[in-house]
Scaffold this motif. Structure first.
Motif, PDB file in Angstrom:
ATOM      1  N   MET A  18      26.158  19.609  10.848  1.00 34.36           N
ATOM      2  CA  MET A  18      25.670  18.219  10.720  1.00 34.36           C
ATOM      3  C   MET A  18      24.309  18.274  11.262  1.00 34.36           C
ATOM      4  O   MET A  18      23.413  17.741  10.418  1.00 34.36           O
ATOM      5  N   THR A  19      23.981  18.771  12.180  1.00 32.39           N
ATOM      6  CA  THR A  19      22.564  18.878  13.080  1.00 32.39           C
ATOM      7  C   THR A  19      21.855  19.504  12.096  1.00 32.39           C
ATOM      8  O   THR A  19      20.819  18.964  11.553  1.00 32.39           O
ATOM      9  N   ALA A  20      22.282  20.704  11.650  1.00 32.05           N
ATOM     10  CA  ALA A  20      21.142  21.663  10.692  1.00 32.05           C
ATOM     11  C   ALA A  20      20.946  21.052   9.589  1.00 32.05           C
ATOM     12  O   ALA A  20      19.911  20.776   9.046  1.00 32.05           O
ATOM     13  N   THR A  21      22.092  20.553   8.846  1.00 31.75           N
ATOM     14  CA  THR A  21      21.783  19.969   7.507  1.00 31.75           C
ATOM     15  C   THR A  21      21.123  18.614   7.645  1.00 31.75           C
ATOM     16  O   THR A  21      20.358  18.404   6.640  1.00 31.75           O
ATOM     17  N   SER A  22      21.298  17.872   8.373  1.00 38.12           N
ATOM     18  CA  SER A  22      20.622  16.559   8.349  1.00 38.12           C
ATOM     19  C   SER A  22      18.838  16.849   8.768  1.00 38.12           C
ATOM     20  O   SER A  22      18.082  16.272   8.089  1.00 38.12           O
ATOM     21  N   ALA A  23      18.708  17.902   9.464  1.00 31.67           N
ATOM     22  CA  ALA A  23      17.271  18.335   9.793  1.00 31.67           C
ATOM     23  C   ALA A  23      16.839  18.917   8.328  1.00 31.67           C
ATOM     24  O   ALA A  23      15.617  18.546   7.864  1.00 31.67           O
ATOM     25  N   LEU A  24      17.514  19.877   7.827  1.00 26.53           N
ATOM     26  CA  LEU A  24      17.224  20.703   6.478  1.00 26.53           C
ATOM     27  C   LEU A  24      17.113  19.435   5.376  1.00 26.53           C
ATOM     28  O   LEU A  24      15.946  19.688   4.759  1.00 26.53           O
ATOM     29  N   ASN A  25      17.870  18.650   5.296  1.00 30.25           N
ATOM     30  CA  ASN A  25      18.033  17.782   4.054  1.00 30.25           C
ATOM     31  C   ASN A  25      16.743  16.568   4.201  1.00 30.25           C
ATOM     32  O   ASN A  25      16.084  16.324   3.282  1.00 30.25           O
ATOM     33  N   TRP A  26      16.501  16.468   5.693  1.00 28.92           N
ATOM     34  CA  TRP A  26      15.208  15.494   5.879  1.00 28.92           C
ATOM     35  C   TRP A  26      14.019  16.125   5.239  1.00 28.92           C
ATOM     36  O   TRP A  26      13.211  15.446   4.584  1.00 28.92           O
ATOM     37  N   LEU A  27      13.871  17.317   5.593  1.00 26.83           N
ATOM     38  CA  LEU A  27      12.580  18.263   5.189  1.00 26.83           C
ATOM     39  C   LEU A  27      12.757  18.385   3.697  1.00 26.83           C
ATOM     40  O   LEU A  27      11.425  17.904   3.129  1.00 26.83           O
ATOM     41  N   VAL A  28      13.711  18.649   3.111  1.00 26.06           N
ATOM     42  CA  VAL A  28      13.534  18.716   1.601  1.00 26.06           C
ATOM     43  C   VAL A  28      13.490  17.348   1.010  1.00 26.06           C
ATOM     44  O   VAL A  28      12.666  17.285   0.117  1.00 26.06           O
ATOM     45  N   TYR A  29      14.108  16.440   1.463  1.00 27.10           N
ATOM     46  CA  TYR A  29      14.004  14.960   0.923  1.00 27.10           C
ATOM     47  C   TYR A  29      12.548  14.651   1.171  1.00 27.10           C
ATOM     48  O   TYR A  29      11.616  14.041   0.047  1.00 27.10           O
ATOM     49  N   TYR A  30      12.068  14.626   2.117  1.00 23.16           N
ATOM     50  CA  TYR A  30      10.530  13.879   2.352  1.00 23.16           C
ATOM     51  C   TYR A  30       9.201  15.144   1.739  1.00 23.16           C
ATOM     52  O   TYR A  30       8.344  14.532   1.735  1.00 23.16           O
ATOM     53  N   TYR A  31       9.575  16.312   1.837  1.00 22.52           N
ATOM     54  CA  TYR A  31       8.579  17.269   1.172  1.00 22.52           C
ATOM     55  C   TYR A  31       8.732  17.674  -0.005  1.00 22.52           C
ATOM     56  O   TYR A  31       7.800  18.187  -0.662  1.00 22.52           O
ATOM     57  N   LEU A  32       9.931  17.577  -0.917  1.00 26.12           N
ATOM     58  CA  LEU A  32      10.115  18.195  -1.962  1.00 26.12           C
ATOM     59  C   LEU A  32      10.513  16.925  -2.820  1.00 26.12           C
ATOM     60  O   LEU A  32      10.042  16.710  -4.156  1.00 26.12           O
ATOM     61  N   ILE A  33      11.532  16.271  -2.591  1.00 27.10           N
ATOM     62  CA  ILE A  33      12.236  15.053  -3.667  1.00 27.10           C
ATOM     63  C   ILE A  33      11.439  13.941  -3.610  1.00 27.10           C
ATOM     64  O   ILE A  33      11.161  13.633  -4.799  1.00 27.10           O
ATOM     65  N   LYS A  34      11.007  13.364  -2.575  1.00 23.54           N
ATOM     66  CA  LYS A  34      10.192  12.186  -2.616  1.00 23.54           C
ATOM     67  C   LYS A  34       8.751  12.409  -3.123  1.00 23.54           C
ATOM     68  O   LYS A  34       8.454  11.633  -4.233  1.00 23.54           O
ATOM     69  N   PRO A  35       8.174  13.471  -2.871  1.00 25.11           N
ATOM     70  CA  PRO A  35       6.886  13.476  -3.620  1.00 25.11           C
ATOM     71  C   PRO A  35       6.649  13.600  -5.218  1.00 25.11           C
ATOM     72  O   PRO A  35       5.889  12.954  -6.021  1.00 25.11           O
ATOM     73  N   TYR A  36       7.792  14.322  -5.492  1.00 23.85           N
ATOM     74  CA  TYR A  36       7.980  14.602  -6.923  1.00 23.85           C
ATOM     75  C   TYR A  36       8.874  13.448  -7.666  1.00 23.85           C
ATOM     76  O   TYR A  36       9.090  13.495  -8.855  1.00 23.85           O
ATOM     77  N   ASN A  37       9.213  12.394  -7.027  1.00 21.94           N
ATOM     78  CA  ASN A  37      10.000  11.277  -7.633  1.00 21.94           C
ATOM     79  C   ASN A  37      11.192  11.825  -8.082  1.00 21.94           C
ATOM     80  O   ASN A  37      11.577  11.460  -9.382  1.00 21.94           O
ATOM     81  N   LEU A  38      11.989  12.479  -7.389  1.00 17.28           N
ATOM     82  CA  LEU A  38      13.186  13.114  -7.981  1.00 17.28           C
ATOM     83  C   LEU A  38      14.445  12.613  -7.369  1.00 17.28           C
ATOM     84  O   LEU A  38      15.495  13.399  -7.019  1.00 17.28           O
ATOM     85  N   ASP A  39      14.190  11.412  -6.785  1.00 22.74           N
ATOM     86  CA  ASP A  39      15.288  10.813  -5.966  1.00 22.74           C
ATOM     87  C   ASP A  39      16.636  10.845  -6.434  1.00 22.74           C
ATOM     88  O   ASP A  39      17.806  10.778  -5.722  1.00 22.74           O
ATOM     89  N   TYR A  40      16.876  10.746  -7.946  1.00 22.88           N
ATOM     90  CA  TYR A  40      18.346  10.902  -8.464  1.00 22.88           C
ATOM     91  C   TYR A  40      19.053  12.257  -8.147  1.00 22.88           C
ATOM     92  O   TYR A  40      20.212  12.426  -8.156  1.00 22.88           O
ATOM     93  N   LEU A  41      18.061  13.199  -7.886  1.00 25.11           N
ATOM     94  CA  LEU A  41      18.563  14.404  -7.775  1.00 25.11           C
ATOM     95  C   LEU A  41      19.025  14.616  -6.063  1.00 25.11           C
ATOM     96  O   LEU A  41      19.586  15.829  -5.885  1.00 25.11           O
ATOM     97  N   LYS A  42      18.786  13.785  -5.335  1.00 28.51           N
ATOM     98  CA  LYS A  42      19.245  14.088  -4.018  1.00 28.51           C
ATOM     99  C   LYS A  42      20.582  14.339  -3.627  1.00 28.51           C
ATOM    100  O   LYS A  42      21.059  15.372  -2.927  1.00 28.51           O
ATOM    101  N   TYR A  43      21.721  13.992  -4.277  1.00 23.78           N
ATOM    102  CA  TYR A  43      22.884  14.011  -4.012  1.00 23.78           C
ATOM    103  C   TYR A  43      23.260  15.702  -4.260  1.00 23.78           C
ATOM    104  O   TYR A  43      23.743  16.380  -3.379  1.00 23.78           O
ATOM    105  N   ILE A  44      22.837  16.148  -5.667  1.00 23.56           N
ATOM    106  CA  ILE A  44      22.720  17.639  -5.803  1.00 23.56           C
ATOM    107  C   ILE A  44      22.322  18.639  -4.862  1.00 23.56           C
ATOM    108  O   ILE A  44      22.879  19.405  -4.534  1.00 23.56           O
ATOM    109  N   VAL A  45      21.240  18.211  -4.341  1.00 25.63           N
ATOM    110  CA  VAL A  45      20.260  19.072  -3.467  1.00 25.63           C
ATOM    111  C   VAL A  45      20.914  18.997  -2.188  1.00 25.63           C
ATOM    112  O   VAL A  45      21.205  20.179  -1.524  1.00 25.63           O
TER     113      VAL A  45
END
Lengths: 197, 205
Positions: A52-79
């Motif tokens: 839980m700790t590791a994935t929340s950190a990883l997912n935060w980084l991925v979400y704010y540095y990859l998903i958000k900037p490219y507007n891929l919000d709908y892909l967040k579940y899969i990622v």
């Protein structure tokens, strides 16, 4: 709201007032299935804390540095689910090396951490509540600890319960759910201290 | 073929019911049972995802390598959940906001994964589709019953309409977390104590 309470506030609120299992029902499947013995419960609990700790950190980084900037919000579940699945695989390999009996005891439940709603839930809640990086880590850690406390307490009660006479039809899941309900009421007593929206 | 379909449907609805017999997948959906309307929306989404992911997995079952089947299944399920999420955001934005992360959490609902593992990977597409629909419905009707009583006793309303009147003092515990646990426990108790009396059925749990 993320401004209001600090990192420690979130940590304690995630353990007590907003316990992920007892107030949000997340992670029920493994909670009901693996809470028969305290030892296995502790093992699974620590695996959950780690993932839980590791994935929340990883997912935060991925979400704010990859998903958000490219507007891929709908892909967040899969990622998110891919990152979690990969991580669980890692934990599984580690446990297999370190402790053979634990690996046998947890058996099929290890892959089930992937589909443990609590882990994905933590990642989704942290996005919805706009947590910062450090807040997300403390939320992940706190939720993991809260889950561990809940499942170990339940396992302790169920070990004693094995010698009790339970009303017909209530054996197994039924009585476990009632105990969980009473535990949830006890945890509601903390609500006055602080809260997470 | 027809007989088989009937058998699968009946067993998923009653004797192998995901909720009160297999105790699977209560996680992500129990949380929304304090309001009937949200539960209905959530149930429809769940039946949709279970049915279509079962169908897809069953069609692809010969090409899915066993080693990574978990990954493939999760990905297929996640794509359907994204569809549901988008549809909800477009047509029912208010409900979607209330459900929050719980729509996404359908992915990790153990029932869908369980049906895919236990059924879709070894059976023909049509049968898997029927299995998906019936286990989805078997799951949903239990939740709807629970949601009905939780909303009725917790807020005195059904579907947001006041039905009991002002003399009723709301049991606020019912809309909070413990109420969900108690209602489900009572439901299981009634079903196993009164309806299914066969001791063999009880031993399995």
């Amino acid at each position: 709201m993320s401004e209001g309470i600090g990192v420690f506030g979130i940590f304690f609120a995630a353990i007590f007032t907003s316990n992920i299992l007892l107030t949000l029902y997340l992670g029920m499947c493994s909670f009901l299935a693996v809470s028969r013995k305290v030892k296995t419960a502790i093992g699974l609990g620590f695996a959950v804390i780690f993932v839980m700790t590791a994935t929340s950190a990883l997912n935060w980084l991925v979400y704010y540095y990859l998903i958000k900037p490219y507007n891929l919000d709908y892909l967040k579940y899969i990622v998110f689910i891919i990152i979690i699945a990969a991580f669980v695989q890692l934990v599984e390999m580690i446990i297999e090396r370190v402790s053979e009996p634990l690996y046998i005891a947890l058996g099929i439940f290890l892959p089930l951490i992937t589909v443990n709603c609590a882990i994905l839930g933590v990642s989704l809640f942290m996005i919805i509540r706009n947590y910062t990086f450090s807040q997300s880590i403390s939320y992940g850690l706190g939720s993991g600890v809260g889950w561990l406390i809940a499942i170990v307490a339940m396992a302790g009660i169920r070990e004693k319960l094995a010698h009790a006479r339970v009303p017909k039809g209530l054996e197994g899941a039924g009585i476990t759910l009632i105990i969980a309900g009473i535990m949830a009421m006890a945890f509601m007593g903390f609500t006055g201290m602080m809260g997470l929206s | 073929m027809n007989k088989k379909i009937k058998k699968i449907t009946l067993s998923n609805l009653i004797s192998e019911n995901p909720v009160f017999v297999q105790i699977l997948g209560i996680c992500s959906t129990l949380a929304v049972t304090n309001v009937l309307k949200n539960t209905v929306v959530m149930s429809i989404g769940l039946v949709f995802v279970t049915a279509l992911s079962n169908l897809t997995i069953s069609m692809l079952r010969k090409w899915i390598p066993t080693r990574i089947r978990m990954m493939v299944t999760v990905l297929i399920i996640a794509s359907y959940v994204i569809l549901v999420d988008m549809i909800l955001k477009a047509y029912l934005p208010e409900v979607s906001r209330q459900l929050g992360p719980y729509v996404g959490l359908i992915i990790t609902n153990c029932i869908i994964m369980g049906r895919a593992e236990a059924f879709a990977l070894n059976n023909k597409p049509l049968l898997s589709f029927v299995d998906g629909i019936s286990s989805g419905i078997g799951y949903s009707y239990v939740l709807l019953i629970i949601a009905f009583f939780r909303e009725l006793m917790g807020s005195g309303t059904i579907w947001g309409i006041d039905v009991i009147g002002s003399w009723w003092v709301n049991w606020s515990i019912m809309v909070m977390a413990p109420g969900g646990f108690f209602m489900l426990a009572i439901f299981i108790w009634i079903v196993k104590g009164v309806i299914i009396k066969d001791p063999e059925e009880l031993k399995k749990i």
